[in-house]
Design an enzyme around this catalytic site. Structure first.
Site, PDB file in Angstrom:
ATOM      1  N   ASP A   1     -39.072 -58.046 -60.200  1.00 48.96           N
ATOM      2  CA  ASP A   1     -38.418 -56.798 -59.825  1.00 48.96           C
ATOM      3  C   ASP A   1     -39.242 -55.692 -60.489  1.00 48.96           C
ATOM      4  OD1 ASP A   1     -36.903 -54.529 -59.612  1.00 48.96           O
ATOM      5  OD2 ASP A   1     -35.045 -55.423 -60.379  1.00 48.96           O
TER       6      ASP A   1
ATOM      7  N   TYR B   1     -39.440 -40.357 -49.224  1.00 47.02           N
ATOM      8  CA  TYR B   1     -40.578 -41.285 -49.222  1.00 47.02           C
ATOM      9  C   TYR B   1     -41.870 -40.514 -49.507  1.00 47.02           C
ATOM     10  CZ  TYR B   1     -43.907 -44.747 -47.375  1.00 47.02           C
ATOM     11  OH  TYR B   1     -44.943 -45.627 -47.218  1.00 47.02           O
TER      12      TYR B   1
HETATM   13  N1  SER Z   1     -45.401 -46.682 -41.932  1.00 47.95           N
HETATM   14  C1  SER Z   1     -44.750 -45.896 -42.930  1.00 47.95           C
HETATM   15  C2  SER Z   1     -43.402 -45.471 -42.498  1.00 47.95           C
HETATM   16  O1  SER Z   1     -43.218 -45.288 -41.318  1.00 47.95           O
HETATM   17  C3  SER Z   1     -45.572 -44.688 -43.264  1.00 47.95           C
HETATM   18  O2  SER Z   1     -46.296 -44.911 -44.403  1.00 47.95           O
HETATM   19  O3  SER Z   1     -42.553 -45.278 -43.307  1.00 47.95           O
END
Ligand code: SER
Length: 319
Positions: free
Chosen positions: A53, A142
């Protein structure tokens, strides 16, 4: 002898990169590490596999110590759409996980490869032919975690001399292990649905352009950048790399050349559409080409041919 640890080894990139590294370096030289998902037989039987983890630093440190690891491919990550649904988990895994890997690398003298992403860009970035060095104001968690990751990796190199390297991957197309929770996942699903049902309902608009790359090129990029002459690398952790800039309609047209009765319909997912709209349509990857000789092999036509052939084989003989 090289000793490599791959985190996220059961994921879309990891499941293939681990096998390729084992072919290149020998099976016992590559330690695969996953979190929850069970490894498939090819991964489990070809060399060591452990559950770890990344948010728990001791689980990484134990493996690095035990196997005397000198290089870590740190692929464990929560992708864009999943992270948007659970931003706290996204931060925890993508930032704290990477921090732990870098700390272990600092202590034990490991080199580290970390994938960044087209997601580090945002709506205020020039979205056509996006330069290597430009505005990075992403609007997804992200993207925020990946910008933090690029900077953290730069810092560990500058401050502690950790040999950190990385590329900004575009959407990755592959048939062996499905991606999970990404915005670019449609570019994998479309091929499976085309072969299985000759039709696909796409969650992005017909003309939404994004950079993409076929998995063999993504693996090539990961290996080549780690082998590159460090003296030539100016952008260590954040190289734009791309192989093609495509929209759902472009992929659909290419599939139709091989499966003429294939049809595509659209049912837009506002979450993923908004994410895709904030990312580049096409990236300029000339810095990678100049600094470490990057050159992709697969264009859309070759990718489509290979995807359809391999998916057809898998469906005929699922073993
Ligand atoms: N393929 C990834 C996504 O769509 C982008 O880094 O989150």
């Amino acid at each position: 002898m090289k000793k490599v640890l791959v985190t996220g080894a059961t994921g879309q990139i990891g499941s293939e990169l681990t096998l390729l590294l084992r072919e290149n370096l020998g099976s016992t030289s590559v330690i695969a590490a996953g979190h929850i998902k069970k490894p498939d037989p090819a991964l489990r039987e070809s060399g060591p596999f452990h559950y770890i983890d990344c948010t728990q630093i001791n689980t990484i440190a134990e493996l690095v110590k035990k196997y005397k690891v000198d290089t870590i491919y740190h692929l464990a990550s929560v992708l864009s759409a999943s992270a948007e649904k659970n931003p706290q988990l996204g931060w925890q895994v993508n930032v704290n996980g990477l921090y732990n890997v870098l700390e272990v690398a600092r202590e034990y003298g490991c080199a580290v490869f970390t994938p960044s992403s087209i997601a580090i860009f945002g709506p205020s970035t020039p979205l056509q032919n996006t330069p290597q060095d430009t505005v990075q104001r992403p609007t997804t968690i992200y993207g925020v975690t990946k910008v933090a990751g690029e900077l953290l990796c730069d810092y560990y190199f500058k401050r502690f001399g950790v040999d950190t390297r990385g590329v900004r991957y575009p959407g990755l197309i592959s048939y062996k292990t499905p991606p999970g929770g990404g915005t670019t996942d449609y570019a994998v699903e479309i091929y499976f649905e085309a072969v299985k049902h000759k039709k696909y309902t796409c969650y992005l608009k017909t003309e939404t352009c994004l950079d993409m790359m076929y998995m063999p090129d993504a693996l090539k990029a990961a290996i080549e950048i780690m082998e590159a002459d460090p003296g030539r690398l100016k952008h260590r952790n954040a190289f734009n790399v791309t192989a093609m800039s495509v929209a759902p309609e472009t992929i659909a047209a290419e599939i139709k050349k091989l499966i003429p009765d294939f049809t595509i319909a659209y049912q837009i997912d506002p979450l993923r559409q908004a994410i895709a709209d904030s990312w580049p349509d096409s990236m300029d990857d000339s810095a990678s080409r100049q600094e470490w000789g990057w050159k992709p092999k697969y264009d859309l036509q070759m990718t489509t041919r290979d995807m359809i052939q391999n998916i057809s084989k898998i469906l005929e003989d699922p073993s």
